[in-house]
Design a protein around this motif. Structure first.
Motif, PDB file in Angstrom:
ATOM      1  N   ALA A   1       1.634 -62.605  31.748  1.00  0.00           N
ATOM      2  CA  ALA A   1       1.414 -63.468  33.023  1.00  0.00           C
ATOM      3  C   ALA A   1       1.308 -63.086  34.289  1.00  0.00           C
ATOM      4  N   TYR A   2       1.994 -61.222  33.970  1.00  0.00           N
ATOM      5  CA  TYR A   2       2.346 -60.554  35.468  1.00  0.00           C
ATOM      6  C   TYR A   2       1.310 -59.806  36.097  1.00  0.00           C
ATOM      7  N   GLY A   3       1.790 -59.721  37.013  1.00  0.00           N
ATOM      8  CA  GLY A   3       0.907 -58.747  38.128  1.00  0.00           C
ATOM      9  C   GLY A   3       1.165 -57.722  38.254  1.00  0.00           C
ATOM     10  N   PRO A   4       0.468 -56.747  39.188  1.00  0.00           N
ATOM     11  CA  PRO A   4       0.627 -55.085  38.725  1.00  0.00           C
ATOM     12  C   PRO A   4       2.104 -55.088  39.819  1.00  0.00           C
ATOM     13  N   GLU A   5       2.327 -56.207  40.517  1.00  0.00           N
ATOM     14  CA  GLU A   5       4.077 -55.977  41.457  1.00  0.00           C
ATOM     15  C   GLU A   5       5.298 -56.584  40.232  1.00  0.00           C
ATOM     16  N   SER A   6       4.976 -57.427  39.380  1.00  0.00           N
ATOM     17  CA  SER A   6       5.670 -57.946  38.937  1.00  0.00           C
ATOM     18  C   SER A   6       6.712 -56.674  38.557  1.00  0.00           C
ATOM     19  N   ASP A   7       8.056 -57.788  37.765  1.00  0.00           N
ATOM     20  CA  ASP A   7       9.701 -57.186  36.833  1.00  0.00           C
ATOM     21  C   ASP A   7       9.242 -57.141  35.758  1.00  0.00           C
ATOM     22  N   ILE A   8       9.427 -56.559  35.001  1.00  0.00           N
ATOM     23  CA  ILE A   8       9.689 -55.826  33.166  1.00  0.00           C
ATOM     24  C   ILE A   8      10.850 -56.792  33.083  1.00  0.00           C
ATOM     25  N   ASP A   9      11.591 -58.202  32.296  1.00  0.00           N
ATOM     26  CA  ASP A   9      11.994 -58.355  31.539  1.00  0.00           C
ATOM     27  C   ASP A   9      12.428 -57.769  29.996  1.00  0.00           C
ATOM     28  N   VAL A  10      13.523 -57.007  30.510  1.00  0.00           N
ATOM     29  CA  VAL A  10      14.020 -56.096  28.947  1.00  0.00           C
ATOM     30  C   VAL A  10      14.627 -56.442  28.679  1.00  0.00           C
ATOM     31  N   LEU A  11      15.580 -57.024  27.034  1.00  0.00           N
ATOM     32  CA  LEU A  11      16.784 -57.300  26.558  1.00  0.00           C
ATOM     33  C   LEU A  11      16.845 -55.896  26.049  1.00  0.00           C
ATOM     34  N   CYS A  12      17.569 -56.025  26.373  1.00  0.00           N
ATOM     35  CA  CYS A  12      19.191 -54.645  25.524  1.00  0.00           C
ATOM     36  C   CYS A  12      20.077 -55.392  24.391  1.00  0.00           C
ATOM     37  N   ILE A  13      19.689 -54.838  22.932  1.00  0.00           N
ATOM     38  CA  ILE A  13      20.687 -55.803  21.844  1.00  0.00           C
ATOM     39  C   ILE A  13      21.381 -54.278  21.489  1.00  0.00           C
ATOM     40  N   GLY A  14      22.346 -54.946  21.093  1.00  0.00           N
ATOM     41  CA  GLY A  14      23.241 -53.538  20.772  1.00  0.00           C
ATOM     42  C   GLY A  14      24.630 -54.405  19.611  1.00  0.00           C
ATOM     43  N   PRO A  15      25.130 -53.062  19.317  1.00  0.00           N
ATOM     44  CA  PRO A  15      25.855 -53.278  18.145  1.00  0.00           C
ATOM     45  C   PRO A  15      27.215 -53.983  18.540  1.00  0.00           C
ATOM     46  N   TYR A  16      27.599 -54.017  17.569  1.00  0.00           N
ATOM     47  CA  TYR A  16      29.082 -55.587  18.095  1.00  0.00           C
ATOM     48  C   TYR A  16      30.158 -53.938  18.369  1.00  0.00           C
ATOM     49  N   ILE A  17      30.164 -52.763  18.286  1.00  0.00           N
ATOM     50  CA  ILE A  17      30.486 -51.660  18.922  1.00  0.00           C
ATOM     51  C   ILE A  17      30.164 -51.411  19.878  1.00  0.00           C
ATOM     52  N   ALA A  18      29.297 -51.538  20.880  1.00  0.00           N
ATOM     53  CA  ALA A  18      29.338 -51.559  22.555  1.00  0.00           C
ATOM     54  C   ALA A  18      29.408 -52.862  22.775  1.00  0.00           C
ATOM     55  N   THR A  19      30.202 -52.898  23.505  1.00  0.00           N
ATOM     56  CA  THR A  19      30.893 -53.607  24.658  1.00  0.00           C
ATOM     57  C   THR A  19      30.065 -54.007  26.026  1.00  0.00           C
ATOM     58  N   LEU A  20      30.179 -55.193  26.220  1.00  0.00           N
ATOM     59  CA  LEU A  20      29.294 -55.408  27.934  1.00  0.00           C
ATOM     60  C   LEU A  20      29.962 -54.342  28.489  1.00  0.00           C
ATOM     61  N   GLN A  21      31.188 -54.374  29.565  1.00  0.00           N
ATOM     62  CA  GLN A  21      31.439 -54.502  29.658  1.00  0.00           C
ATOM     63  C   GLN A  21      31.876 -52.526  30.702  1.00  0.00           C
ATOM     64  N   HIS A  22      32.230 -52.082  29.268  1.00  0.00           N
ATOM     65  CA  HIS A  22      32.431 -50.082  29.340  1.00  0.00           C
ATOM     66  C   HIS A  22      31.382 -49.671  28.825  1.00  0.00           C
ATOM     67  N   HIS A  23      30.853 -50.152  27.917  1.00  0.00           N
ATOM     68  CA  HIS A  23      29.329 -49.343  26.731  1.00  0.00           C
ATOM     69  C   HIS A  23      28.234 -49.700  28.062  1.00  0.00           C
ATOM     70  N   PHE A  24      27.739 -51.167  27.761  1.00  0.00           N
ATOM     71  CA  PHE A  24      26.554 -51.191  28.793  1.00  0.00           C
ATOM     72  C   PHE A  24      26.873 -50.669  30.216  1.00  0.00           C
ATOM     73  N   PHE A  25      27.843 -51.604  31.153  1.00  0.00           N
ATOM     74  CA  PHE A  25      28.046 -51.039  32.341  1.00  0.00           C
ATOM     75  C   PHE A  25      28.282 -49.894  32.888  1.00  0.00           C
ATOM     76  N   VAL A  26      29.059 -48.858  31.944  1.00  0.00           N
ATOM     77  CA  VAL A  26      29.609 -47.603  32.243  1.00  0.00           C
ATOM     78  C   VAL A  26      28.176 -46.367  32.020  1.00  0.00           C
ATOM     79  N   VAL A  27      28.887 -46.842  30.179  1.00  0.00           N
ATOM     80  CA  VAL A  27      27.885 -45.539  29.276  1.00  0.00           C
ATOM     81  C   VAL A  27      26.296 -45.650  29.699  1.00  0.00           C
ATOM     82  N   LEU A  28      25.999 -46.396  29.230  1.00  0.00           N
ATOM     83  CA  LEU A  28      24.517 -46.475  29.486  1.00  0.00           C
ATOM     84  C   LEU A  28      24.230 -46.696  30.593  1.00  0.00           C
TER      85      LEU A  28
END
Length: 535
Positions: free
Chosen positions: A138-165
Motif C-alpha cells: 500500500a505504498y506510494g511513489p513517495e513512500s519510504d521503505i521500512d527495512v529491518l536489519c537483522i544481525g548476529p549476536y556479535i554485532a552490537t547496536l551502539q558500535h557495530h550498527f551505528f558506527v561500523v555499518l
C-alpha cells in the motif's frame, strides 16, 4: 306572475353576479386535491390540530443503490490515481533493487564484524526484512521503505550498527542524507538509497547465523529478543498477520492508500508528533475490511469514518479476540490499538490530549462528508483537502532547529523530533492545546542550515508563555543522555510565538479553500481562542 318572474330573474342574476365576481378576480378554479401517497411529502402546512405522522422515506431499488455505489467507487479510484499515490511498475522495481542491495550490504557487514572478532565468519550472516506499507503493498511513489536489519549476536547496536555499518553506508554512492536516531523508542538509521527514503532499524538475534534463524520466522527463535528489537519484530509479525486476516487484499490496499492520503492532507500522519503511524492506519483499515468483506471501496471508506467517529475510546481496536477495557503504556491509553499478535501488545503511540482531540474532530468531519453515499457527484477533493492551518489558529509556536552543517542538522532534527512529545505535554500542562504541523520549512534569512516547524496553539486559559523558560524545560529532555549532550554542543533551538502573517506562504495559502465549505466540514476546532499569547 310575470312580475314575480322578472323580479325573481333579476334577483337570480344579481346573486349570480355577486357570486362570480370574486372568481373572475382570482382566476380559474384550483385543481382537485391530490390524494395522499405513502412515502411522498405533500406541500403546504398540515391542518390545525392534525397529528403529524413520521414520514416514511421512499426506498430506492437495489439496482439504483448498487449503481450509485459503483459510480462513487470509480470516481474515488480515479481521484487517488490522479493524486499520484499509486506506484508505477518502475517504482516497484526500484524498491525491489533497494531491498536486494541492502541485503547484500548487511551480509558483508556481518562477515566483516565476525572476521574482526575472530569468529566463524564463513557461517556468520545477517539479513533484512521489509514491513510497513511497502510489505503490505500500500505504498506510494513517495513512500519510504521500512527495512529491518537483522544481525548476529556479535554485532552490537551502539558500535557495530551505528558506527561500523553507518560508515559502510556512507561510503556507498547510492546513499545520501544519512542520519542516526539513536534515542528513539526504536533506534534506527534513516537515509535515501537511490533517492528512496529508507527507515532502517536493527534487531540483534542470539545466533551467529541470523539469516538462517529468521528464514522460518519461528516465534520460539525469538524468546530471548526483547526491548526495541522485540518491538521491531512485532511490527513484522503484525504485517504478516494482517495479510492473513484481510479477506480481499486489493480492497484493503486501496483503502489504506486513501487513509494515508487523508491523514497526510489533514495533518494526522506524523507518529512522532502524536498522530497516526502507518501500522495504526493499517490495523484500522483491516478492521473495517474484515467486518465488511463484500463492501466496495467507497462503502469501506464511509464505514471507516462511521465506525471510528463513533468508537467508544479507550476501548482498544483489535483484529483478534474481543477487546477489553485496559490501560496501555504511556501514549497508548487515549487511543489504544492492538497489534494482531500473541501475546497481545499495544501499538506504540505518542498521542496526547491535543492530538487525540484533533484526530476525533477529523474523523467526525470525514463522517459528515461521506455519510450520504447516495450522491454520485461527490467531490472527493473536499475530503482530501489540505488542512488550513493559517485560517484555524491565531497563534503559532515557531521552532527553529539549526546546526553548522547539513549532516549535523539531519541528525539534530531526527533527535529533537523524537523528543517532541515532551514539549507537547509541557504545553498542555500550561493550558495550551497544540496542533503541530509536521511540514519542515526553511528560513533563508538564517545563515546556518535550519529547519522550521509551526505548531498551531489554542489557549484554554489566560496565560503568558515565556518561550525562554519553555525552551529551557524542553532542553532537559533533549540533553538527558550523552548522545543528546553531544548534539546540543554544536546545534541550537529557538522558539517564538508568532501570528498568521509570519507564516510561510506555503502554509498560509492553504486557508483559502475553507471559504468554500460549510463550517462543519472545515475541520478541527479545539475550542474558541479566547486569549492572546504573549511571548
Amino acid at each position: 306572475m310575470a312580475l314575480d318572474l322578472a323580479v325573481g330573474g333579476s334577483a337570480a342574476r344579481r346573486a349570480e353576479t355577486q357570486t362570480l365576481a370574486p372568481v373572475l378576480l382570482m382566476g380559474p378554479p384550483p385543481p382537485p386535491p391530490i390524494p395522499p401517497t405513502t412515502g411522498v411529502y405533500l406541500p403546504g402546512p398540515p391542518p390545525p390540530g392534525a397529528l403529524l405522522s413520521r414520514p416514511i422515506p421512499m426506498a430506492l431499488p437495489r439496482e439504483v443503490i448498487v449503481y450509485m455505489d459503483e459510480c462513487r467507487s470509480r470516481s474515488l479510484l480515479k481521484f487517488i490515481s490522479d493524486a499520484g499515490i499509486v506506484p508505477s511498475l518502475e517504482d516497484e522495481r526500484r524498491r525491489e533493487r533497494v531491498v536486494r542491495e541492502l541485503g547484500k550490504i548487511v551480509m558483508e557487514w556481518a562477515k566483516r564484524v565476525a572476521y574482526e572478532q575472530g569468529k566463524q565468519h564463513w557461517i556468520t550472516s545477517a539479513t533484512v526484512l521489509t514491513f510497513g506499507s511497502y510489505a503490505l503493498g500500500a505504498y506510494g511513489p513517495e513512500s519510504d521503505i521500512d527495512v529491518l536489519c537483522i544481525g548476529p549476536y556479535i554485532a552490537t547496536l551502539q558500535h557495530h550498527f551505528f558506527v561500523v555499518l553507518r560508515q559502510m553506508l556512507e561510503g556507498r554512492p547510492e546513499v545520501s542524507e544519512l542520519q542516526s536516531i539513536e534515542g528513539a523508542k526504536v533506534p534506527l538509521m534513516r537515509f535515501k538509497f537511490n533517492g528512496i527514503l529508507v527507515d532502517f532499524p536493527y534487531v540483534q538475534l542470539p545466533f551467529i547465523n541470523a539469516a538462517e534463524a529468521m528464514h522460518a520466522f519461528d516465534p520460539h527463535v525469538l524468546e530471548n529478543v526483547d526491548g526495541p528489537s522485540w518491538r521491531c519484530l512485532s511490527g513484522v509479525r503484525a504485517n504478516r498477520q494482517i495479510i492473513q486476516l484481510v479477506p480481499n487484499m486489493k480492497k484493503f490496499q486501496y483503502l489504506l492508500r486513501c487513509l494515508k492520503l487523508w491523514a497526510r492532507k489533514r495533518g494526522l500522519h506524523c507518529h512522532l508528533l502524536g498522530f497516526f503511524a502507518g501500522i495504526h492506519l493499517a490495523i484500522l483499515a483491516a478492521y473495517v475490511c474484515r467486518r465488511h468483506p463484500n463492501a466496495s471501496i467507497n462503502t469501506l471508506l464511509s464505514l471507516f469514518f462511521d465506525i471510528f467517529a463513533h468508537w467508544p475510546w479507550p476501548l482498544p481496536v483489535s483484529l483478534l479476540d474481543p477487546p477489553v477495557l485496559c490501560r496501555g503504556p504511556d501514549g497508548c491509553s487515549l487511543m489504544p490499538i492492538m497489534l494482531p499478535c500473541n501475546p497481545p501488545e499495544f501499538c506504540s503511540s505518542s498521542t496526547t490530549e491535543s492530538t487525540f482531540s484533533k484526530i476525533k474532530e477529523e474523523l467526525r468531519r470525514g463522517y459528515a462528508l461521506t455519510k450520504d453515499t447516495r450522491s454520485t457527484d461527490f467531490d472527493w477533493s473536499w475530503l482530501f483537502a489540505s488542512f488550513p492551518y493559517g485560517a484555524r489558529y491565531k497563534c503559532f509556536l515557531r521552532i527553529v532547529l539549526s546546526a553548522p552543517l547539513d549532516e549535523e542538522l539531519r541528525d539534530w532534527v531526527g533527535w529533537v523530533k523524537s523528543r517532541f512529545r515532551n514539549l507537547l505535554l509541557k504545553l498542555e500542562s500550561l493550558g495550551v492545546y497544540c496542533d503541530p504541523d509536521s511540514s519542515e520549512q526553511v528560513d533563508h534569512t538564517i545563515t546556518e542550515p535550519n529547519v522550521v516547524f509551526f505548531w498551531g496553539l489554542v489557549f484554554t486559559r489566560n496565560i503568558q508563555i515565556c518561550t525562554s523558560s519553555l525552551k529551557e524545560d524542553f532542553m532537559k529532555s533533549v540533553c538527558n543522555n550523552i548522545y543528546g549532550k553531544e548534539k546540543c554542543a554544536h546545534s541550537d533551538i529557538t522558539m517564538a510565538i508568532v501570528g498568521p502573517p509570519q507564516l510561510p506562504k506555503s502554509i498560509f495559502d492553504l486557508s483559502v479553500y475553507s471559504e468554500k465549505l460549510p463550517q462543519h466540514m472545515m475541520g478541527h476546532q479545539l475550542m474558541k481562542q479566547r486569549y492572546n499569547a504573549v511571548s
